[in-house]
Write a protein that holds these residues in place. Structure first.
Motif, mmCIF file in Angstrom:
data_model
loop_
_atom_site.group_PDB
_atom_site.id
_atom_site.type_symbol
_atom_site.label_atom_id
_atom_site.label_comp_id
_atom_site.label_asym_id
_atom_site.label_seq_id
_atom_site.Cartn_x
_atom_site.Cartn_y
_atom_site.Cartn_z
ATOM 1 N N GLY A 87 0.834 -1.190 0.000
ATOM 2 C CA GLY A 87 0.000 0.000 0.000
ATOM 3 C C GLY A 87 0.867 1.238 0.000
ATOM 4 N N ILE A 88 0.316 2.341 -0.478
ATOM 5 C CA ILE A 88 1.005 3.619 -0.437
ATOM 6 C C ILE A 88 0.088 4.612 0.250
ATOM 7 N N SER A 89 0.660 5.467 1.087
ATOM 8 C CA SER A 89 -0.161 6.422 1.825
ATOM 9 C C SER A 89 0.410 7.823 1.732
ATOM 10 N N VAL A 90 -0.488 8.777 1.680
ATOM 11 C CA VAL A 90 -0.158 10.194 1.797
ATOM 12 C C VAL A 90 -0.596 10.610 3.193
ATOM 13 N N SER A 91 0.356 10.991 4.038
ATOM 14 C CA SER A 91 0.080 11.230 5.453
ATOM 15 C C SER A 91 0.377 12.669 5.847
ATOM 16 N N SER A 92 -0.389 13.133 6.834
ATOM 17 C CA SER A 92 -0.206 14.488 7.333
ATOM 18 C C SER A 92 -0.725 14.554 8.763
ATOM 19 N N ILE A 93 -0.720 15.739 9.332
ATOM 20 C CA ILE A 93 -1.276 15.943 10.657
ATOM 21 C C ILE A 93 -2.658 16.566 10.518
ATOM 22 N N ALA A 94 -3.536 16.262 11.472
ATOM 23 C CA ALA A 94 -4.916 16.723 11.396
ATOM 24 C C ALA A 94 -5.020 18.240 11.490
ATOM 25 N N LEU A 95 -4.055 18.874 12.113
ATOM 26 C CA LEU A 95 -4.077 20.337 12.198
ATOM 27 C C LEU A 95 -3.991 20.964 10.809
ATOM 28 N N GLU A 96 -3.240 20.337 9.925
ATOM 29 C CA GLU A 96 -3.089 20.867 8.562
ATOM 30 C C GLU A 96 -4.194 20.367 7.643
ATOM 31 N N HIS A 97 -4.608 19.126 7.844
ATOM 32 C CA HIS A 97 -5.667 18.550 7.017
ATOM 33 C C HIS A 97 -6.750 17.984 7.936
ATOM 34 N N GLN B 224 -8.436 14.739 -0.525
ATOM 35 C CA GLN B 224 -8.191 15.486 -1.761
ATOM 36 C C GLN B 224 -7.011 14.912 -2.540
ATOM 37 N N PHE B 225 -6.140 14.163 -1.837
ATOM 38 C CA PHE B 225 -4.965 13.590 -2.485
ATOM 39 C C PHE B 225 -5.197 12.152 -2.945
ATOM 40 N N ALA B 226 -6.446 11.670 -2.838
ATOM 41 C CA ALA B 226 -6.739 10.298 -3.267
ATOM 42 C C ALA B 226 -6.380 10.050 -4.732
#
Length: 255
Positions: free
Chosen positions: A217-227, A234-236
């Motif tokens: 699998g590949i994931s685009v990860s971030s913090i909830a404060l930013e997203h 939106q990056f799906a």
């Protein structure tokens, strides 16, 4: 539709490769001839040579199949596959595109193991690291893989290792997990909205191996404060495109 008619300047080597590829795709002589786009006599002559050299086996009456020599080469090639090296340029491009941390993970039993991590230009860093094992039921990459499993396989996982809560957002009920996996299959991507770790979000897509099996699998990860919320979705499209590109590079059959 791809034009399979031979170019006027097609040489013997190219004809042989075309017939070999067609014989790997099909078993019937008529299908091989149609796929190769060559004259029957030419295809028959090349097939005879490939049988003699053990690249394929069989005959026009009983059908053709990959031979021992071809399978030996294929096995050695597959054993040398390094998904990190194959995925690296695709992952690097994805990071530049979305400016988020990107992970690639591989299925290992009932867990996912990070095999790649590439960071964004942002000042924060995720807690993940290459080699770390993470649960499948509460992570985006894990759910991307689980979505390809049968309900019976998911039930077996839940029975054997449970669905332990990592946060208050973790799905711990197997019926809810089935619903989540059905949604993942329908839309083509999975999400983790603080289910594995407080304050983090990710959108993930499945990667298929040379047999078409979802193992990565590949994931685009971030913090909830930013997203916040589900805005990471939106990056799906970019995650799916990167997953499909890696799948193709691994030799996955076209869907």
């Amino acid at each position: 539709m791809v034009d399979r008619s031979p170019a006027p300047s097609m040489g013997a080597s190219e004809k042989t490769l075309r017939v070999l590829e067609a014989a790997i795709r099909h078993s019937r002589f008529t299908d091989i001839v149609e796929d190769a786009g060559l004259a029957k006599a030419t295809v028959h002559r090349i097939l005879s040579t490939l049988v003699d050299e053990q690249f394929i086996t069989g005959d026009s009456q009983h059908g053709y199949h990959p031979g021992s020599r071809f399978l030996g080469i294929a096995g050695r090639a597959i054993s040398r596959l390094d998904i990190s090296a194959i995925a690296e340029p695709i992952v690097e491009g994805l990071v530049r595109d979305v400016d988020c941390t990107v992970h690639v993970g591989v299925e290992n039993g009932y867990e996912m193991v990070y095999v790649m991590r590439r960071d964004s230009s942002k000042p924060y860093r995720m807690a993940s690291r290459v080699g770390l094992s993470i649960p499948m039921h509460c992570t985006g990459m894990g759910k991307a893989v689980l979505s390809s499993w049968t309900p019976e396989q998911v039930e077996r996982m839940a029975a054997e290792v449970g669905l332990p809560a990592r946060t208050e957002q973790t799905i711990t009920d197997v019926s809810r997990l089935h619903d989540e996996l059905a949604l993942t299959r329908d839309r083509g991507y999975a999400m983790d909205l603080g289910e594995n770790e407080h304050g983090t979000t990710c959108v993930s897509a499945p990667i298929r191996d040379h047999q078409g099996r979802v193992r990565y699998g590949i994931s685009v990860s971030s913090i909830a404060l930013e997203h916040p919320g589900s805005s990471i979705s939106q990056f799906a499209p970019q995650a799916i495109a990167a997953a499909d590109a890696i799948s193709a590079a691994l030799g996955a059959p076209a869907q």
